[in-house]
Design an enzyme around this catalytic site. Structure first.
Site, PDB file in Angstrom:
ATOM      1  N   TYR A  72       0.861  -1.195   0.000  1.00 38.67           N
ATOM      2  CA  TYR A  72       0.000   0.000   0.000  1.00 38.67           C
ATOM      3  C   TYR A  72       0.890   1.235   0.000  1.00 38.67           C
ATOM      4  CZ  TYR A  72      -3.588   3.229   1.935  1.00 38.67           C
ATOM      5  OH  TYR A  72      -4.454   4.267   2.170  1.00 38.67           O
ATOM      6  N   LYS A  95      -0.222  -1.085  -4.808  1.00 34.74           N
ATOM      7  CA  LYS A  95      -1.285  -0.086  -4.934  1.00 34.74           C
ATOM      8  C   LYS A  95      -0.603   1.269  -4.960  1.00 34.74           C
ATOM      9  CE  LYS A  95      -5.317   1.498  -2.199  1.00 34.74           C
ATOM     10  NZ  LYS A  95      -4.878   2.883  -1.957  1.00 34.74           N
TER      11      LYS A  95
END
Lengths: 296, 296
Positions: free
Chosen positions: B131, B159
């Site tokens: 992330y 991501k």
């Protein structure tokens, strides 16, 4: 109670659990050095990384070894529910005040933060210190919010960020004194700014380094509060190599390296993923410790 | 598994506890709309505010109602110890992958973050989504760290933050494809940037709004992955009033207001101290919901 030198000790870990023996020994050193209060579980005390039981146990250890010196406890958390649980636990453990940081993940609004402090003062009998440090909480107070907080019963002190310029510090303290009632004390943070903040009229120094190395910080504070601001400034200037390390690596990692070097904590006393300083960085910290005779 | 549309549902609260009935109904809507995966406990799912038991229960509810659609689970925490506990719990609850955010209080170094991901992949059998969102974690990845993470077994997807310009997005994807092995997919985040990211070659869209309003986002994703980037761009442009609200108030508060307006969550479904939007702000959200026919 919210004046003078408040020392913020580390909460040293050992094998990923709170090292209560080390914490107790640190607290006894602070008492012996004559600090005015001890704030456990500040940012320096890694509050944000510890679970509820660890926090309550750390407060209890500090109170047990503080020999009557007031112990304040950080109770910040992302969720209000957890802040209120920590506040109740801190009161049960014998803390005499709460340090509340509006720590954020999603950015908070002023209304959110006012709501947080309102919830806290409604659920505790203890006085509350407002923690204003956008560098860690990512929330920036403004004067309108300060004024609204000052209307809440129970707000006893505000821990303000350091101010880099003497004239700006005097002007800021003048503004704050107009804004805040007399019952709310103002404490400076950012150790490099302490002498300047006290000279500008702060009542307290909320100090990272004094939680590990207290005697020179007690002397600096005593000089400043006696009005001898030249002596306080000289004491701070002498510590400039330490402030430079703080600016480079952050005060937490440097302070932990000092504590580990002096045997006050075992190596890797910070919560993972924070690895602490590497060997080369530690050699520079050790040289500054020797140069400034901080081991005394 | 790490391609297409991954929908990030809210974890609605009711009376300060997870509203499992509401969460289950949301998950069933996502399944019916045909999303490719469901990521619970992302930033939109308030992971940072929930305790260990709440997190595991939320994952279990999502898995129970996902009808075989893969469920990924955010396991981020400030302390590595807690991340590893959450990872084990997520695996037990039936999650098929972990979303790991290097969330920070004290600023983290690249070595800290590499250590965190190394600890995670050594303690789980599940694939890991990295992330990267400095806006919430306050940690900025660089390409050197991406390359070191790509060497870890188990890293399945990254991501990435949104990119505001089409040419820059294409250039960035070209760089990332050179840097990363083929087994690691790249997913765009920042919903307003999704069509541009998919046009630039992203494999997946990690979407906030699709966790609450899925059908138009499924259509946008299908168009983009079929190569019809004009249709995807038009679909995104049509949603501009929604993106403007996200920019003004943050995607979480707007999405929560939409879910509350449409009866998918009860009022005040976000964890205090987050108060959610005020009445005037909600009226504007409701107008956009009607204008864009999001209630369909």
């Amino acid at each position: 109670m919210f004046t003078g030198l408040s020392a913020f000790p580390l909460t040293p870990l050992r094998d990923d659990a709170v090292d209560h023996e080390a914490l107790a020994a640190i607290v006894r050193r602070l008492v012996a050095a004559g600090v005015d209060s001890i704030t456990v579980l500040g940012s320096t005390g890694s509050y944000a990384y510890l679970d509820r039981a660890e926090r309550q146990a750390a407060i209890a250890t500090a109170v047990e070894h503080a020999d009557g010196v007031p112990v304040f406890a950080g109770v910040g958390a992302l969720r209000t529910k957890h802040v209120l649980e920590h506040a109740a636990d801190a009161q049960d453990a014998g803390a005499q005040a709460l340090l509340v940081a509006p720590v954020s993940y999603q950015p908070l609004t002023a209304d959110d933060v006012l709501g947080l402090f309102t919830d806290v003062v409604e659920h505790t009998d203890l006085p509350v210190i407002v923690y204003d440090n956008p560098g860690t909480t990512r929330f920036a107070f403004d004067d309108a919010l300060y004024a609204r907080l000052a209307d809440l019963p129970g707000i006893a002190s505000i821990k303000i960020p350091g101010i880099a310029d003497a004239a700006a510090a005097h002007e800021r303290l003048r503004e704050l004194r107009e804004l805040l009632p007399d019952r709310i004390t103002i404490g400076i943070s950012g150790d490099a700014h302490a002498a300047r903040g006290l000279a500008a009229g702060c009542d307290a120094w909320y100090s990272v380094i004094a939680g590990t190395i207290a005697p020179p910080m007690v002397a600096l504070t005593r000089a400043a509060l006696a009005g001898d601001h030249d002596a306080a400034a000289a004491a701070s200037a002498r510590l400039q190599p330490l402030w430079d390390l703080f600016a480079e690596h952050g005060s937490l990692r440097v302070t932990a390296a000092i504590a580990e070097h002096l045997g006050m904590a075992t190596r890797s006393c910070l919560p993972r993923p924070i690895l602490g300083l590497d060997d080369e960085q530690r050699r520079r910290v050790h040289a500054v410790v020797a140069e400034l005779e901080l081991e005394a």
